[in-house]
Write an enzyme that holds these catalytic residues in place. Structure first.
Site, PDB file in Angstrom:
ATOM      1  N   CYS A 170       0.852  -1.185   0.000  1.00  0.00           N
ATOM      2  CA  CYS A 170       0.000   0.000   0.000  1.00  0.00           C
ATOM      3  C   CYS A 170       0.893   1.242   0.000  1.00  0.00           C
ATOM      4  CB  CYS A 170      -0.862   0.037   1.248  1.00  0.00           C
ATOM      5  SG  CYS A 170      -1.829  -1.458   1.475  1.00  0.00           S
ATOM      6  N   ARG A 218       1.335   2.140  -6.127  1.00  0.00           N
ATOM      7  CA  ARG A 218       1.483   1.143  -5.060  1.00  0.00           C
ATOM      8  C   ARG A 218       0.153   0.502  -4.652  1.00  0.00           C
ATOM      9  NH1 ARG A 218       6.362   1.498  -2.353  1.00  0.00           N
ATOM     10  NH2 ARG A 218       5.442   0.317  -0.664  1.00  0.00           N
ATOM     11  N   TRP A 273      -3.881  -1.432  -1.151  1.00  0.00           N
ATOM     12  CA  TRP A 273      -3.880  -2.589  -2.054  1.00  0.00           C
ATOM     13  C   TRP A 273      -4.260  -3.734  -1.147  1.00  0.00           C
ATOM     14  CZ3 TRP A 273      -3.678  -3.730  -7.062  1.00  0.00           C
ATOM     15  CH2 TRP A 273      -3.386  -5.047  -7.436  1.00  0.00           C
ATOM     16  N   ASN A 290       0.903  -0.557   5.967  1.00  0.00           N
ATOM     17  CA  ASN A 290       1.217  -1.342   4.779  1.00  0.00           C
ATOM     18  C   ASN A 290       1.829  -2.638   5.271  1.00  0.00           C
ATOM     19  OD1 ASN A 290       2.254  -2.361   2.386  1.00  0.00           O
ATOM     20  ND2 ASN A 290       3.882  -0.826   2.218  1.00  0.00           N
ATOM     21  N   GLY A 291       1.277  -3.780   4.871  1.00  0.00           N
ATOM     22  CA  GLY A 291       1.842  -5.059   5.312  1.00  0.00           C
ATOM     23  C   GLY A 291       0.751  -5.980   5.822  1.00  0.00           C
ATOM     24  N   GLU A 325       7.312 -19.560 -21.635  1.00  0.00           N
ATOM     25  CA  GLU A 325       7.285 -18.249 -20.966  1.00  0.00           C
ATOM     26  C   GLU A 325       8.484 -17.394 -21.407  1.00  0.00           C
ATOM     27  OE1 GLU A 325       5.472 -16.333 -19.359  1.00  0.00           O
ATOM     28  OE2 GLU A 325       6.734 -15.077 -18.092  1.00  0.00           O
ATOM     29  N   LYS A 345       7.973 -13.790 -23.313  1.00  0.00           N
ATOM     30  CA  LYS A 345       8.524 -12.532 -22.799  1.00  0.00           C
ATOM     31  C   LYS A 345       9.410 -11.871 -23.847  1.00  0.00           C
ATOM     32  CE  LYS A 345       7.181 -11.853 -18.508  1.00  0.00           C
ATOM     33  NZ  LYS A 345       5.891 -12.525 -18.747  1.00  0.00           N
ATOM     34  N   GLU A 403       7.255 -10.528 -26.838  1.00  0.00           N
ATOM     35  CA  GLU A 403       6.324  -9.419 -26.555  1.00  0.00           C
ATOM     36  C   GLU A 403       7.055  -8.129 -26.195  1.00  0.00           C
ATOM     37  OE1 GLU A 403       3.597 -10.034 -23.279  1.00  0.00           O
ATOM     38  OE2 GLU A 403       5.137 -10.971 -22.055  1.00  0.00           O
ATOM     39  N   HIS A 417      10.227 -32.518 -34.409  1.00  0.00           N
ATOM     40  CA  HIS A 417       9.016 -32.562 -35.234  1.00  0.00           C
ATOM     41  C   HIS A 417       8.762 -31.227 -35.925  1.00  0.00           C
ATOM     42  CE1 HIS A 417       8.097 -36.519 -33.692  1.00  0.00           C
ATOM     43  NE2 HIS A 417       8.388 -36.064 -32.484  1.00  0.00           N
ATOM     44  N   LYS A 466      -2.099  -4.274 -19.935  1.00  0.00           N
ATOM     45  CA  LYS A 466      -1.858  -5.013 -18.702  1.00  0.00           C
ATOM     46  C   LYS A 466      -3.012  -5.950 -18.396  1.00  0.00           C
ATOM     47  CE  LYS A 466       0.280  -6.032 -14.916  1.00  0.00           C
ATOM     48  NZ  LYS A 466       1.275  -7.098 -15.156  1.00  0.00           N
TER      49      LYS A 466
HETATM   50  C1  G6P Z   1      -1.852  -9.695 -20.368  1.00  0.00           C
HETATM   51  C2  G6P Z   1      -0.560  -9.376 -19.659  1.00  0.00           C
HETATM   52  C3  G6P Z   1       0.133 -10.674 -19.229  1.00  0.00           C
HETATM   53  C4  G6P Z   1      -0.801 -11.522 -18.405  1.00  0.00           C
HETATM   54  C5  G6P Z   1      -2.111 -11.778 -19.126  1.00  0.00           C
HETATM   55  C6  G6P Z   1      -3.134 -12.416 -18.215  1.00  0.00           C
HETATM   56  O1  G6P Z   1      -1.577 -10.293 -21.591  1.00  0.00           O
HETATM   57  O2  G6P Z   1       0.300  -8.654 -20.483  1.00  0.00           O
HETATM   58  O3  G6P Z   1       1.296 -10.363 -18.492  1.00  0.00           O
HETATM   59  O4  G6P Z   1      -0.180 -12.739 -18.114  1.00  0.00           O
HETATM   60  O5  G6P Z   1      -2.676 -10.555 -19.573  1.00  0.00           O
HETATM   61  O6  G6P Z   1      -3.491 -11.485 -17.234  1.00  0.00           O
HETATM   62  P1  G6P Z   1      -4.048 -11.843 -15.823  1.00  0.00           P
HETATM   63  O7  G6P Z   1      -4.287 -10.529 -15.169  1.00  0.00           O
HETATM   64  O8  G6P Z   1      -5.318 -12.611 -16.029  1.00  0.00           O
HETATM   65  O9  G6P Z   1      -3.025 -12.666 -15.121  1.00  0.00           O
END
Ligand code: G6P
Length: 609
Positions: free
Chosen positions: A2, A29, A72, A98-99, A481, A485, A488, A504, A604
């Protein structure tokens, strides 16, 4: 995670305005609820972020001092009642925190016996009540605050205020950052320097166990045992944005650097290590039902989907439950066969991804038990699932998920213990996994400490147009993964594949300018990985390997570059292997001149189909 901001000064009466402006720069935050208090004007709280709070706070919200908070959520839904500041029963003591206070239930119980009445579900609310109780005896705010803090177990960054001494604010730190701002006739407390910087560049970073008192004129610091201590003053030359990123160039890097702390937060209070058990409060209500579950379907999107794939291996191997992993976007359009003995487990950082949410709804319609592994408390998926486990990873700002991914894997490991122990996992095995989980933060830190060597590697390969990532068993999803990364964030072609599938198709692409990232942990499939690396090298493909520290060195002789990660048990190796792959993608993108926090065309949280 937070945001805290507090002010005391003798410059005028606009503490309200100063606090609201400060909160704005802490919004990264947390932003699910906000609140403010000044002794002169009282408190105002609201769900939502600073804009909502501003609407509610009247223009004349006078005060010479006050405390403010952005939440948060960790305990309790993000509602007005759970928003901070929280107060004592008599309304004299006000606290922002916060915590997580781990022993809040015991403390609350003890206070209730003494007649205290609580208005919220928040763990924080016990603190002003505790101070109130001590104040009755000590008649001294500082002594009462110290006594109360000594009773807490868990993590905290705190600012508190007593109406009886409105100029004086108390700050405390245990695990959650607190910084003091030293101005001329005004002093500040904050979670990071960003809200302080418009007022002064002189700051003092508190250390764990520090309790500070600020007044308009000065500050003093004690330890919890009330001995005096002094901390150096630092002059900060960051701008406000740099301060939000903790001095790092990007949120993504900052969030990766937070991984050890995130893993600790995810595990906090959830491992009974000496009994080899996992305690998952959010699943208690459905624990009986879970005993009868015959199948789990994990639904997720993006990086969370890859966490789900690792979870499939963990849960099948250690809990003996058949698991399938589905993309949210596919699941909802198929005709999945579900019944009451099926659990649909959604994994989502935001808790708002539409395809994952709709998959949960489809599961519900068909009578399945719905569960969530969600980072955002009170998000739609968290609300709509029958039960779940929160990540406690703190807000994630970088679009590409990093710390939340690691936290999702940790929760899945906890779930494997939880369900495994319901279904015949031995205490010994539970203990071994618990021991290895507890060792993760230090091991992750040791990988992060070597970030410059990953940076050098990214520089070496930055001219590559393609990259193949290969892995087997637990590390196959980590290969996916790593590739996701890289593509993207850097807009190059990157492909992840199970190393066994290479023959294959993907191996046809390999030549001397097509590098491969091979995840070659010292595990049950290590020899097979070595063979795959041989096949690539025979076609002159350059190889970077991820290998296990202190294990076999044959891989080193085969490949161009090696990154070593510490040894752990097979099911947890993906957690350690994800770290260098995330770092690599970050540095690669930065080296190409892109902004890793905001990859083009991506969002996001994907809330449209
Ligand atoms: C977007 C983000 C990813 C994330 C995905 C799923 O593509 O860029 O980083 O993994 O959404 O999001 P979520 O909030 O459901 O984990």
């Amino acid at each position: 995670m937070c945001g805290i901001f507090a002010y005391t000064g003798n410059k005028g009466k606009d503490a309200g305005g100063i606090l609201l402006d400060g909160l704005l720069s802490l919004e990264y935050r947390g932003y699910d609820s906000a609140g403010i208090f000044t002794p002169e004007s009282g408190s105002i709280k609201t769900p939502g972020a600073v804009a909502e709070l501003r609407k509610k706070v009247p223009k004349e919200f006078a005060g010479k001092s006050g405390i403010a908070h952005l939440r948060w959520a960790t305990h309790g839904e993000p509602t007005e009642k759970n928003a901070h500041p929280h107060s004592s029963g008599d309304g004299e003591i006000w606290v922002v925190h916060n915590g997580i206070i781990e022993n809040f239930k015991e403390l609350k119980h003890g206070l209730e016996k003494k007649g205290h009445v609580f208005l919220s579900d928040s763990d924080t609310e016990i603190l002003p009540h505790l101070v109130e109780e001590h104040l009755k005896h000590t008649k001294d705010f500082e002594k009462a605050a110290l006594a109360a803090l000594n009773e807490l177990r868990g993590t905290y960054g705190i600012a508190m205020q007593y109406k009886g001494e409105p100029d004086k604010l108390i700050a405390a730190r245990m695990g959650s950052p607190i910084v003091l701002g030293l101005g001329n006739g005004e002093h500040f407390i904050a979670s990071d320097p960003s809200p302080i910087l418009p007022h002064t560049k002189q700051v003092v970073f508190l250390e764990d166990g520090d309790v500070a008192v600020i007044t308009p004129e000065g500050h003093g610091i004690k330890k919890l045992d009330s001995s005096n201590v002094s901390r150096a003053t630092t002059e900060i030359d960051w701008n406000a944005e740099e301060a939000q990123k903790g001095g790092h160039e990007h949120f993504m890097l900052k969030e990766m650097m937070e991984m050890p702390e995130v893993v600790e937060n995810t595990l906090r209070g959830r491992l009974i290590a000496d009994k080899g058990l996992a305690k998952l409060g959010g699943l208690e209500e459905v624990a009986k039902q879970l005993e009868g579950i015959e199948r789990i379907i994990i639904v997720a999107c993006g990086t969370a989907y890859y966490a789900g794939l690792v979870g499939e291996y963990m849960l099948e191997e250690h809990a003996g439950i058949p698991v399938e992993v589905e993309l949210g976007s596919e699941f909802r359009y198929r005709s999945p066969v579900l019944n009451q003995r099926t659990a649909v487990l959604a994994i989502s950082q935001s808790g708002e991804t539409i395809d994952t949410l709709e998959a949960v709804r489809e599961g519900k319609r068909k009578g399945a038990l719905t569960l969530g592994i969600v980072n955002t408390v009170g998000s739609t998926i968290a609300r709509e699932t029958d039960a779940g486990v929160y990540n406690h990873a703190g807000p994630e700002i970088g679009v590409a998920s990093t710390k939340a991914f690691v936290s999702q894997l940790v929760v899945l490991a906890l779930l494997a213990i939880f369900l495994g122990r319901q279904r015949g996992m031995s205490e010994k095995q539970g203990k071994e996994i618990a021991k290895e989980l507890k060792a993760l933060p230090k091991k992750i830190q040791s990988i992060l400490d070597k970030h410059t060597s990953v940076e050098a590697l990214a520089k070496k390969y930055v001219g590559s147009r393609d990259f193949l990532f290969i892995g087997r068993k637990y590390n196959m999803p980590i290969a996916y993964e790593g590739a996701l990364k890289l593509k993207e964030l850097s807009y190059i072609h990157a492909e992840g594949c199970g190393a066994g599938e290479m023959k294959h198709g993907p191996i046809a692409m390999i030549d001397e300018v097509f590098p491969t990232f091979a995840i070659a942990s010292a595990d049950a499939v290590y020899e097979k990985m070595l063979s795959n690396i041989h096949e690539i090298r025979a076609r002159k493909g350059p190889v970077v390997a991820l290998a296990t520290e202190g294990a076999d060195t044959r891989v080193e002789e085969l490949v161009q570059d090696v990154i070593y990660v510490p040894k752990t048990i097979e099911m947890l190796a993906p957690i350690l292997n994800a770290v260098p792959l995330h770092l690599f993608a970050y540095y690669f993108s930065r080296e190409k001149g892109y902004n890793p926090d905001r990859p083009r065309n991506l969002a996001k949280s994907v809330t449209v189909e």
